[in-house]
Design a protein around this motif. Structure first.
Motif, PDB file in Angstrom:
ATOM      1  N   ARG A   1      77.593 -14.523 154.149  1.00 55.35           N
ATOM      2  CA  ARG A   1      78.840 -14.462 153.268  1.00 55.35           C
ATOM      3  C   ARG A   1      79.811 -15.427 154.071  1.00 55.35           C
ATOM      4  NH1 ARG A   1      80.796 -11.106 149.874  1.00 55.35           N
ATOM      5  NH2 ARG A   1      79.410  -9.565 149.074  1.00 55.35           N
TER       6      ARG A   1
ATOM      7  N   LYS B   1      82.371  -5.315 153.308  1.00 60.70           N
ATOM      8  CA  LYS B   1      81.762  -6.555 153.449  1.00 60.70           C
ATOM      9  C   LYS B   1      82.680  -7.839 153.088  1.00 60.70           C
ATOM     10  CE  LYS B   1      79.252  -5.445 149.859  1.00 60.70           C
ATOM     11  NZ  LYS B   1      78.464  -4.997 148.662  1.00 60.70           N
ATOM     12  N   THR B   2      82.499  -8.756 153.570  1.00 58.19           N
ATOM     13  CA  THR B   2      83.639 -10.026 153.408  1.00 58.19           C
ATOM     14  C   THR B   2      83.626 -10.628 152.064  1.00 58.19           C
ATOM     15  OG1 THR B   2      83.032 -10.507 155.782  1.00 58.19           O
ATOM     16  CG2 THR B   2      84.245 -11.942 154.531  1.00 58.19           C
ATOM     17  N   HIS B   3      84.503 -10.226 151.424  1.00 61.03           N
ATOM     18  CA  HIS B   3      84.264 -10.838 149.782  1.00 61.03           C
ATOM     19  C   HIS B   3      84.922 -12.156 149.853  1.00 61.03           C
ATOM     20  CE1 HIS B   3      83.884  -7.706 146.523  1.00 61.03           C
ATOM     21  NE2 HIS B   3      83.485  -7.415 147.862  1.00 61.03           N
ATOM     22  N   HIS B   4      84.383 -12.803 149.089  1.00 60.60           N
ATOM     23  CA  HIS B   4      84.600 -14.320 148.895  1.00 60.60           C
ATOM     24  C   HIS B   4      84.532 -14.538 147.249  1.00 60.60           C
ATOM     25  CE1 HIS B   4      81.869 -17.952 147.641  1.00 60.60           C
ATOM     26  NE2 HIS B   4      83.105 -18.367 147.577  1.00 60.60           N
ATOM     27  N   ASN B   5      85.727 -15.106 146.947  1.00 61.44           N
ATOM     28  CA  ASN B   5      85.719 -15.682 145.549  1.00 61.44           C
ATOM     29  C   ASN B   5      86.786 -16.714 145.663  1.00 61.44           C
ATOM     30  OD1 ASN B   5      88.644 -14.574 145.660  1.00 61.44           O
ATOM     31  ND2 ASN B   5      87.733 -12.660 144.803  1.00 61.44           N
TER      32      ASN B   5
ATOM     33  N   PRO C   1      80.399  -9.501 135.963  1.00 59.15           N
ATOM     34  CA  PRO C   1      80.943  -9.977 136.975  1.00 59.15           C
ATOM     35  C   PRO C   1      79.977 -10.590 137.822  1.00 59.15           C
ATOM     36  CG  PRO C   1      81.760  -7.847 136.674  1.00 59.15           C
ATOM     37  CD  PRO C   1      80.809  -7.968 135.677  1.00 59.15           C
TER      38      PRO C   1
ATOM     39  N   ARG D   1      71.802 -11.641 146.409  1.00 59.40           N
ATOM     40  CA  ARG D   1      70.841 -10.979 145.893  1.00 59.40           C
ATOM     41  C   ARG D   1      69.211 -11.506 146.253  1.00 59.40           C
ATOM     42  NH1 ARG D   1      73.813 -11.241 139.944  1.00 59.40           N
ATOM     43  NH2 ARG D   1      75.410  -9.868 140.527  1.00 59.40           N
TER      44      ARG D   1
ATOM     45  N   TRP E   1      77.912  -2.564 133.358  1.00 60.21           N
ATOM     46  CA  TRP E   1      78.936  -3.265 134.102  1.00 60.21           C
ATOM     47  C   TRP E   1      78.093  -4.566 134.595  1.00 60.21           C
ATOM     48  CZ3 TRP E   1      84.033  -3.494 135.287  1.00 60.21           C
ATOM     49  CH2 TRP E   1      84.376  -4.360 136.399  1.00 60.21           C
TER      50      TRP E   1
ATOM     51  N   ALA F   1      83.990  -0.890 139.335  1.00 57.62           N
ATOM     52  CA  ALA F   1      83.130  -1.213 140.620  1.00 57.62           C
ATOM     53  C   ALA F   1      83.179  -0.306 141.823  1.00 57.62           C
ATOM     54  CB  ALA F   1      83.126  -2.899 140.787  1.00 57.62           C
TER      55      ALA F   1
ATOM     56  N   LYS G   1      76.611   4.468 143.304  1.00 56.88           N
ATOM     57  CA  LYS G   1      77.733   3.948 144.397  1.00 56.88           C
ATOM     58  C   LYS G   1      78.972   4.814 144.491  1.00 56.88           C
ATOM     59  CE  LYS G   1      81.000   0.299 145.328  1.00 56.88           C
ATOM     60  NZ  LYS G   1      81.613  -1.068 145.315  1.00 56.88           N
TER      61      LYS G   1
ATOM     62  N   THR H   1      75.583   0.458 147.258  1.00 56.39           N
ATOM     63  CA  THR H   1      76.718  -0.675 146.667  1.00 56.39           C
ATOM     64  C   THR H   1      76.135  -1.180 145.567  1.00 56.39           C
ATOM     65  OG1 THR H   1      75.720  -2.181 148.369  1.00 56.39           O
ATOM     66  CG2 THR H   1      78.001  -1.173 149.071  1.00 56.39           C
ATOM     67  N   ILE H   2      76.557  -1.833 144.761  1.00 54.62           N
ATOM     68  CA  ILE H   2      76.080  -2.602 143.785  1.00 54.62           C
ATOM     69  C   ILE H   2      75.133  -3.540 144.085  1.00 54.62           C
ATOM     70  CG2 ILE H   2      76.631  -3.621 141.505  1.00 54.62           C
ATOM     71  CD1 ILE H   2      79.240  -2.167 141.278  1.00 54.62           C
ATOM     72  N   GLU H   3      75.826  -4.518 145.012  1.00 58.82           N
ATOM     73  CA  GLU H   3      74.859  -5.589 145.356  1.00 58.82           C
ATOM     74  C   GLU H   3      73.809  -5.068 146.341  1.00 58.82           C
ATOM     75  OE1 GLU H   3      74.790  -8.249 143.862  1.00 58.82           O
ATOM     76  OE2 GLU H   3      76.866  -8.341 142.556  1.00 58.82           O
TER      77      GLU H   3
HETATM   78  P1  XMP Z   1      79.551  -3.924 146.003  1.00 58.60           P
HETATM   79  O1  XMP Z   1      78.293  -4.546 146.222  1.00 58.60           O
HETATM   80  O2  XMP Z   1      80.294  -4.076 147.021  1.00 58.60           O
HETATM   81  O3  XMP Z   1      80.363  -4.795 144.790  1.00 58.60           O
HETATM   82  O4  XMP Z   1      79.424  -2.619 145.296  1.00 58.60           O
HETATM   83  C1  XMP Z   1      81.448  -4.422 144.042  1.00 58.60           C
HETATM   84  C2  XMP Z   1      81.557  -5.463 143.109  1.00 58.60           C
HETATM   85  O5  XMP Z   1      82.073  -6.790 143.570  1.00 58.60           O
HETATM   86  C3  XMP Z   1      81.122  -7.810 143.398  1.00 58.60           C
HETATM   87  N1  XMP Z   1      81.108  -8.440 144.456  1.00 58.60           N
HETATM   88  C4  XMP Z   1      81.938  -9.519 144.722  1.00 58.60           C
HETATM   89  N2  XMP Z   1      82.738 -10.331 143.756  1.00 58.60           N
HETATM   90  N3  XMP Z   1      83.204 -11.985 145.661  1.00 58.60           N
HETATM   91  C5  XMP Z   1      83.332 -11.475 144.310  1.00 58.60           C
HETATM   92  O6  XMP Z   1      84.033 -12.018 143.724  1.00 58.60           O
HETATM   93  C6  XMP Z   1      82.203 -11.302 146.514  1.00 58.60           C
HETATM   94  O7  XMP Z   1      82.141 -11.805 147.593  1.00 58.60           O
HETATM   95  C7  XMP Z   1      81.776 -10.079 145.992  1.00 58.60           C
HETATM   96  N4  XMP Z   1      80.842  -9.221 146.629  1.00 58.60           N
HETATM   97  C8  XMP Z   1      80.324  -8.350 145.582  1.00 58.60           C
HETATM   98  C9  XMP Z   1      79.905  -7.035 142.830  1.00 58.60           C
HETATM   99  O8  XMP Z   1      79.232  -7.825 141.863  1.00 58.60           O
HETATM  100  C10 XMP Z   1      80.476  -5.885 141.916  1.00 58.60           C
HETATM  101  O9  XMP Z   1      80.753  -6.141 140.862  1.00 58.60           O
END
Ligand code: XMP
Length: 529
Positions: free
Chosen positions: A313, A360-364, A406, A415, A449, A484, A521, A525-527
């Protein structure tokens, strides 16, 4: 993004400048956001504000009605939040709900007492003989949802009792002269079927609002605000292929046309055909200024040998920012950066801070560095996702963009378990594309979703024809969710799962086994990562 360069202009995000607004003073109820949503469904602009907000909001937002939300407090607790003075000085209609009703009672000189038996769950309230615009067109007895520990034992002067329940002699009250209303029950949850009607009665009969906040009027107000804010400067926008950045960019484009330049970084980690779709729609069909940066090789280089999900990430996020900067800095006269920030994020940071544990470290595209000197343009910062979709449709964006599920910033890298290679990405893209088509063919895409495939790092033995195979096990993930934060695994029909499984194993070389993820969840988690 750091506050230092978060020079967001509230004007641009505020669709309420010429619209009538109801504000919800939030006392910490988990239902405040739902109240705002229900009001907005009436085509009335509604904003959630913390109790510390000052009276400028009244003029700034053209406020014509005030709702005091519920909350977890008792009015007698030391730290119980209180109603700002300007609320009662404004002369506007007020609706207090649960804690909001109790704090209003205390402020106006009535009496609130602790309940011996707390009332929690479904209940019935019965209207008294008084008729009230609040209960217009509603039956005498209403099913409601109660959740309170205190109750009103004496109304303030000027109030009449409108309804009672077995446990609450004063379940609803009103001072019709001042247009003050109080309700002990929650109108905004599904268990109060008449809830939307009560809110509608308050907005239409009491506040006399005209319900003209529509996608078209939002677009008109917002584009004119963008033009004023941007002036002769230019704007850049990172497109991700997702609905938020696409709608934000479309609004800006509608406002300033070719002074908008979009940057789309093809990381090589996108779903099959995604980069082509974006290039085709925005570049060819719409003829926007769009820089597509083909950076797949650089991303794969960064990911070589990396198996730790957090390292993946971080490397992807850093490289993304670097590439975005390299390109953004070359665009002349670009003073603004447009982002698709939505209202839930704004509320979350404004009301509750961001103190939750980092999972987790989110990135967008929003996670850009602090030293970028752009001014932010966030035209969707006061909208919910479904409203953004309506605006997208109104702006003429196609369904495949507007209704896209999303997709995480780091893309398919989260993934693919273990090292991310070109070969694995191709395998996953092929499998994912079959899944996507089948889910759409079954008409389930919009109900879910997210639905996607995950390439595990496990190889298993199989048999195809007369041959032994040794291929990857692939997981299917399909979840339902509101936001989410929590999610449930979708109960997909067995026949559909069978079809998806057959097709993937037969059509995608390298995969010989499919499993379906049945984890909700939390705790999952979702991912997968
Ligand atoms: P998790 O896996 O934490 O994901 O249950 C929750 C929602 O966030 C999305 N996701 C991300 N979206 N940058 C994003 O913009 C990211 O780094 C990222 N990581 C997870 C995931 O698809 C789910 O909708």
């Amino acid at each position: 993004m750091a506050e230092a360069h978060r020079k967001t202009n509230e004007q641009t995000g505020s669709p309420s400048r010429q619209h009538e607004t109801i504000v919800v003073v939030d006392f910490g109820s988990q239902y405040s956001m739902l109240i705002a949503r229900r009001i907005r469904e009436l085509n009335i602009y509604c904003e959630i504000i913390p109790p510390q907000t000052d009276s400028h909001i009244l003029q700034e937002k053209n406020v014509l009605g005030i709702i005091l939300s519920g909350g977890p407090f008792s009015v007698y607790e030391d730290n119980a939040p209180t109603v700002p003075e300007w609320v009662f000085e404004s002369g506007l209609p007020i609706l207090g709900i649960c804690y909001g009703m109790q704090i209003m009672t205390k402020k106006l000189g009535g009496t609130v007492i602790p309940e011996n038996i707390k009332e929690y769950g479904s209940a019935k309230i019965k209207q008294t003989k008084q008729t009230s615009p609040l209960f217009d067109d509603l039956s005498e007895t209403l099913d409601v949802w109660m959740s309170h520990g205190d109750r009103i034992s004496q109304t303030p002067n000027g109030f009449q009792i409108l309804a009672n329940s077995d446990n609450s002699p004063i379940a609803a009250m009103a001072d019709p002269d001042r247009n003050y209303y109080g309700l002990q029950c929650h109108q905004q949850v599904v268990h109060t079927p008449s809830g939307k009607k009560i809110l509608s009665n308050f907005a239409k009969n009491v506040c006399k609002l005209s319900c003209d906040w529509t996608p078209a009027s939002f677009i008109e107000t917002s584009t004119s605000a963008i033009r004023t804010q941007v002036g002769t400067d230019s704007v850049i926008c990172g497109l991700s292929g997702g609905v938020d950045s696409a709608v934000a960019a479309s609004l800006v484009h509608q406002a300033i046309g070719e002074k908008l330049t979009c940057i789309f970084v093809d990381t090589g980690l996108l779903r099959a055909n995604e980069a082509d779709e974006v290039r085709d729609l925005f570049g060819k069909q719409k003829n926007w200024n769009i820089h597509v940066v083909n950076a797949a090789e650089r991303f794969f280089e960064q990911l070589e040998g990396v198996t730790d999900p957090e390292v993946k990430r971080i490397r992807i996020g850093n490289l993304f920012v670097k590439i975005f900067e390299e390109n953004a800095n070359n665009i002349e006269n670009a003073h603004f950066l447009c982002q698709g920030t939505l209202y839930p994020d704004v509320i979350e940071s404004a009301l509750h801070g961001s103190g939750s544990a980092k999972i987790k470290t989110h990135h967008n595209v929003g996670g850009l560095p602090e030293d970028m000197t752009f001014e932010l343009l966030e035209p969707l910062r006061l909208l919910f996702k479904d409203e953004v979709r309506n605006i997208g449709t109104e702006l003429g964006l196609p369904d495949n963009i507007v209704w896209r599920q999303p997709f995480p910033g780091p893309g398919l890298a989260v993934r693919i378990i273990g090292e991310v290679t070109k070969e694995k990405v191709s395998i996953l893209q092929a499998a994912d594309s079959i899944l996507d088509k089948e889910i759409k063919a079954a008409n389930l895409y919009r109900d879910l979703w997210q639905s996607f495939a995950v390439l595990t790092n496990t190889k298993t033995v199989g048999v195809m024809g007369d041959f032994r195979t040794y291929g990857y096990a692939l997981a299917i993930r399909a979840v339902t969710s509101e936001d989410a934060m929590t999610a449930d695994w979708a109960r997909l029909p067995y026949d559909l799962l069978a079809k998806i499984s057959n097709r993937i194993v037969n059509e995608v070389e390298g995969i010989n086994r499919i499993s379906y993820d049945i984890t909700s969840k939390p705790p999952g988690t979702i991912e997968w990562e």
